[in-house]
Structures are given as structure tokens and as C-alpha cells.
Scaffold this motif. Sequence first.
Motif, PDB file in Angstrom:
ATOM      1  N   SER A 141       0.846  -1.181   0.000  1.00 45.70           N
ATOM      2  CA  SER A 141       0.000   0.000   0.000  1.00 45.70           C
ATOM      3  C   SER A 141       0.885   1.236   0.000  1.00 45.70           C
ATOM      4  O   SER A 141       1.671   1.448   0.919  1.00 45.70           O
ATOM      5  CB  SER A 141      -0.909  -0.005   1.225  1.00 45.70           C
ATOM      6  OG  SER A 141      -1.767   1.094   1.176  1.00 45.70           O
ATOM      7  N   VAL A 142       0.750   2.009  -1.057  1.00 47.65           N
ATOM      8  CA  VAL A 142       1.566   3.211  -1.236  1.00 47.65           C
ATOM      9  C   VAL A 142       0.626   4.390  -1.373  1.00 47.65           C
ATOM     10  O   VAL A 142      -0.391   4.298  -2.044  1.00 47.65           O
ATOM     11  CB  VAL A 142       2.443   3.086  -2.508  1.00 47.65           C
ATOM     12  CG1 VAL A 142       3.176   4.373  -2.803  1.00 47.65           C
ATOM     13  CG2 VAL A 142       3.410   1.926  -2.391  1.00 47.65           C
TER      14      VAL A 142
ATOM     15  N   GLU B  78       1.400  11.142  -2.587  1.00 46.98           N
ATOM     16  CA  GLU B  78       2.545  11.584  -1.787  1.00 46.98           C
ATOM     17  C   GLU B  78       3.854  11.125  -2.426  1.00 46.98           C
ATOM     18  O   GLU B  78       4.827  11.882  -2.494  1.00 46.98           O
ATOM     19  CB  GLU B  78       2.424  11.032  -0.365  1.00 46.98           C
ATOM     20  CG  GLU B  78       3.530  11.481   0.562  1.00 46.98           C
ATOM     21  CD  GLU B  78       3.360  10.920   1.966  1.00 46.98           C
ATOM     22  OE1 GLU B  78       4.391  10.519   2.548  1.00 46.98           O
ATOM     23  OE2 GLU B  78       2.218  10.871   2.456  1.00 46.98           O
ATOM     24  N   PHE B  79       3.877   9.885  -2.884  1.00 47.82           N
ATOM     25  CA  PHE B  79       5.069   9.350  -3.533  1.00 47.82           C
ATOM     26  C   PHE B  79       5.444  10.199  -4.746  1.00 47.82           C
ATOM     27  O   PHE B  79       6.600  10.572  -4.934  1.00 47.82           O
ATOM     28  CB  PHE B  79       4.845   7.893  -3.951  1.00 47.82           C
ATOM     29  CG  PHE B  79       6.035   7.298  -4.661  1.00 47.82           C
ATOM     30  CD1 PHE B  79       7.055   6.722  -3.931  1.00 47.82           C
ATOM     31  CD2 PHE B  79       6.130   7.334  -6.038  1.00 47.82           C
ATOM     32  CE1 PHE B  79       8.166   6.195  -4.580  1.00 47.82           C
ATOM     33  CE2 PHE B  79       7.234   6.808  -6.692  1.00 47.82           C
ATOM     34  CZ  PHE B  79       8.259   6.229  -5.952  1.00 47.82           C
ATOM     35  N   MET B  80       4.451  10.521  -5.605  1.00 43.85           N
ATOM     36  CA  MET B  80       4.722  11.291  -6.807  1.00 43.85           C
ATOM     37  C   MET B  80       5.214  12.693  -6.458  1.00 43.85           C
ATOM     38  O   MET B  80       6.158  13.188  -7.063  1.00 43.85           O
ATOM     39  CB  MET B  80       3.492  11.371  -7.709  1.00 43.85           C
ATOM     40  CG  MET B  80       3.806  12.044  -9.041  1.00 43.85           C
ATOM     41  SD  MET B  80       2.500  11.896 -10.269  1.00 43.85           S
ATOM     42  CE  MET B  80       1.137  12.647  -9.439  1.00 43.85           C
ATOM     43  N   ASP B  81       4.593  13.327  -5.479  1.00 37.95           N
ATOM     44  CA  ASP B  81       5.034  14.664  -5.069  1.00 37.95           C
ATOM     45  C   ASP B  81       6.496  14.635  -4.615  1.00 37.95           C
ATOM     46  O   ASP B  81       7.288  15.504  -4.980  1.00 37.95           O
ATOM     47  CB  ASP B  81       4.147  15.203  -3.947  1.00 37.95           C
ATOM     48  CG  ASP B  81       2.742  15.550  -4.413  1.00 37.95           C
ATOM     49  OD1 ASP B  81       2.519  15.658  -5.647  1.00 37.95           O
ATOM     50  OD2 ASP B  81       1.860  15.708  -3.546  1.00 37.95           O
TER      51      ASP B  81
ATOM     52  N   ASP C  29       9.064   2.787 -10.006  1.00 39.58           N
ATOM     53  CA  ASP C  29       7.928   3.301  -9.248  1.00 39.58           C
ATOM     54  C   ASP C  29       7.574   4.743  -9.612  1.00 39.58           C
ATOM     55  O   ASP C  29       6.399   5.097  -9.678  1.00 39.58           O
ATOM     56  CB  ASP C  29       8.188   3.203  -7.743  1.00 39.58           C
ATOM     57  CG  ASP C  29       8.126   1.773  -7.234  1.00 39.58           C
ATOM     58  OD1 ASP C  29       7.353   0.978  -7.790  1.00 39.58           O
ATOM     59  OD2 ASP C  29       8.848   1.454  -6.278  1.00 39.58           O
ATOM     60  N   THR C  30       8.574   5.578  -9.823  1.00 37.07           N
ATOM     61  CA  THR C  30       8.291   6.966 -10.203  1.00 37.07           C
ATOM     62  C   THR C  30       7.623   7.011 -11.571  1.00 37.07           C
ATOM     63  O   THR C  30       6.676   7.779 -11.777  1.00 37.07           O
ATOM     64  CB  THR C  30       9.580   7.804 -10.175  1.00 37.07           C
ATOM     65  OG1 THR C  30      10.129   7.751  -8.847  1.00 37.07           O
ATOM     66  CG2 THR C  30       9.306   9.241 -10.546  1.00 37.07           C
ATOM     67  N   CYS C  31       8.075   6.175 -12.493  1.00 39.01           N
ATOM     68  CA  CYS C  31       7.426   6.091 -13.809  1.00 39.01           C
ATOM     69  C   CYS C  31       5.974   5.664 -13.655  1.00 39.01           C
ATOM     70  O   CYS C  31       5.084   6.182 -14.342  1.00 39.01           O
ATOM     71  CB  CYS C  31       8.161   5.101 -14.709  1.00 39.01           C
ATOM     72  SG  CYS C  31       9.885   5.506 -15.013  1.00 39.01           S
TER      73      CYS C  31
END
Length: 112
Positions: A2-3, A7-10, A62-64
Motif C-alpha cells: 500500500s503506497v 505523496e510518492f509522486m510529489d 515506481d516513479t514512472c
Amino acid sequence: MSVDWKEFMDGAVKTIGNLAKGNPKIMDGFGAFDAASKAHGALDDKTRELISLAVAATTRCDTCIAIHAKAAAEAGATREELVDTLAVAIGLNAGAALVYSSHILEAFDALK
């Protein structure tokens, strides 16, 4: 897994921004490369983003995933189209693509 994909993208965009400040020519080059990949125009944005997500599954980026899941949703991709796209990636990359395809579906649902 669970991500919090928003928030990860920011955070990823901020980190890439820091890299850009440290070496602007890298980002200029990346921008030129990205623009050149779109220059021919035979593929629409939705198709290009679905392909990007298939590649993200096979390269485990993951960023992609975050960036292109959001862009795919904005380009009008449906969950069904994404599932078919990921099936191709899984067929070509087997287990790793299966795991990352589940991440992509989670990101797409969270970011649409």
C-alpha cells in the motif's frame, strides 16, 4: 503493498527537481529526448501512456508508474485498457511484470 501514490509522486517530482537544479543540462537533455519521442505523432497520448506503463512494469520504475498512471488517466485510459496493456507486459516479462502491474493498478486507481 500500500503506497500513497500522490505523496510518492510529489516526493519524486521534488527529488527530480533537486537533480535538475544541480545539473540543468541533464533535464534539458531529458526534455529534448521526451519531446523527440512524441514528435512523429502516430500515437495518441493515451496509447503512449499505456505503453509507458507497460514499460514501467518491466523496468520496475515506481516513479514512472506514478507519473504515467496519472497521465494515462488524464488522457482517458480506462482501467480495462490498462489491464489489457499490463497483460502484454506480464506475458513478456512474467513474474516481475505481474508484481509491478499490481502496483500500477493501485497507482492508477489512487491517482485518477
